[in-house]
Write an enzyme that holds these catalytic residues in place. Sequence first.
Site, mmCIF file in Angstrom:
data_model
loop_
_atom_site.group_PDB
_atom_site.id
_atom_site.type_symbol
_atom_site.label_atom_id
_atom_site.label_comp_id
_atom_site.label_asym_id
_atom_site.label_seq_id
_atom_site.Cartn_x
_atom_site.Cartn_y
_atom_site.Cartn_z
ATOM 1 N N ASP A 34 3.296 -3.127 8.301
ATOM 2 C CA ASP A 34 2.033 -2.874 7.105
ATOM 3 C C ASP A 34 1.300 -1.741 7.421
ATOM 4 O O ASP A 34 1.083 -1.364 8.731
ATOM 5 C CB ASP A 34 1.523 -4.275 7.225
ATOM 6 C CG ASP A 34 0.888 -4.539 5.742
ATOM 7 O OD1 ASP A 34 0.684 -3.737 4.947
ATOM 8 O OD2 ASP A 34 0.320 -5.644 5.292
ATOM 9 N N GLY A 52 0.810 -1.011 -0.206
ATOM 10 C CA GLY A 52 -0.113 -0.013 -0.008
ATOM 11 C C GLY A 52 0.950 1.299 -0.036
ATOM 12 O O GLY A 52 1.979 1.275 -0.002
ATOM 13 N N SER A 53 0.034 2.480 -0.011
ATOM 14 C CA SER A 53 0.808 3.430 0.008
ATOM 15 C C SER A 53 1.757 4.013 1.309
ATOM 16 O O SER A 53 2.747 4.644 1.005
ATOM 17 C CB SER A 53 -0.199 4.767 -0.343
ATOM 18 O OG SER A 53 -1.072 4.789 0.536
ATOM 19 N N GLU A 57 -0.722 -10.911 3.373
ATOM 20 C CA GLU A 57 -0.463 -9.901 4.713
ATOM 21 C C GLU A 57 -0.843 -10.639 5.773
ATOM 22 O O GLU A 57 0.197 -10.580 6.742
ATOM 23 C CB GLU A 57 -1.272 -8.470 4.449
ATOM 24 C CG GLU A 57 -0.881 -7.757 3.403
ATOM 25 C CD GLU A 57 -1.911 -6.562 3.031
ATOM 26 O OE1 GLU A 57 -1.314 -5.483 2.517
ATOM 27 O OE2 GLU A 57 -3.008 -6.524 3.462
HETATM 28 C C1 5RP Z 1 -3.460 -3.817 1.154
HETATM 29 C C2 5RP Z 1 -3.396 -3.204 2.724
HETATM 30 C C3 5RP Z 1 -2.945 -2.062 2.811
HETATM 31 O O1 5RP Z 1 -2.294 -1.959 3.901
HETATM 32 C C4 5RP Z 1 -4.146 -0.855 3.205
HETATM 33 O O2 5RP Z 1 -5.136 -0.947 2.138
HETATM 34 C C5 5RP Z 1 -3.691 0.360 3.528
HETATM 35 O O3 5RP Z 1 -3.193 0.710 2.369
HETATM 36 P P1 5RP Z 1 -2.562 2.649 2.119
HETATM 37 O O4 5RP Z 1 -1.294 2.565 3.155
HETATM 38 O O5 5RP Z 1 -2.368 2.702 0.857
HETATM 39 O O6 5RP Z 1 -3.818 3.346 2.743
HETATM 40 O O7 5RP Z 1 -4.331 -3.974 3.342
HETATM 41 O O8 5RP Z 1 -4.116 -4.920 0.833
#
Ligand code: 5RP
Length: 262
Positions: A89, A34-35, A111
Amino acid sequence: MSENLSPIDTAKYVAARRATDFIESGMKVGLGTGSTAAWLLKCIAEMIRDEGLSITGVATSERTAAMARDLGIPSTTLDATKWLDLTIDGADEFDGEMTLIKGGGGALLQEKIVAAASDQMIVIADKTKEVETLGAFALPVEVIGFGRETTRALIEETLPGLDVLGRETVWRMDGEAPFKTDEGNFILDLHLKRIGNARQLALVLNQIPGVVENGLFVDLCDVVVTGHADGKVEVRDINAGTFEEQRLPVEPTANIFKDIGA
Ligand code: 5RP
């Protein structure tokens, strides 16, 4: 504050930067997707380059594996390491008990496996991800292709008996085509609005044939590092029962701000 960095990216960056304090040379580290996790990878790459940090990463998605390769972060597979020192994460939502909704990026299966294989899971998130009650973010459920409409019907039949508010379910799309996960499965997003009992919901969903995994992470997260747009960072450790706050500097000229991919 960097003029190039939006408030939300500043929040994500400072959370990721603070989380690197938990990384020590020699560790095996699960790399999230993710970002926010993308900022983490940039920070780790910078520490490898400038500070001689030596780690082995295990990616939680093909996207993260590609980014780690591009950034020169030494990586291996989970099968090769079997166990990890920590995983860092992102999350789509987290509550006061550090129960998470994950899978906004569709990588929830890898994950969750990687988090479960880690001595410690650290979540990095901007403040908007913190909620009183989970469920405003649609809960992703990974479903295998065979009989997926039957699996969906079984999920929809089950929801009225559970402590949730909404019942709409939507197949995730990737443009005109259904979204496919790294394992070639589908994602059914459950618009539940309010999840009253995450533990029960997670268990019940995983009993339904065709469901591979759901995006509720219960009892997996140990520490949440929350970033704010002004550079403030909060670190909450559920095992130690501690809560710390500090402000991190954000240098506008740092290399880290270049070429960040979300
Ligand atoms: C991907 C995820 C990401 O950790 C979650 O969507 C958060 O993403 P971001 O940091 O872009 O808001 O679970 O499957």
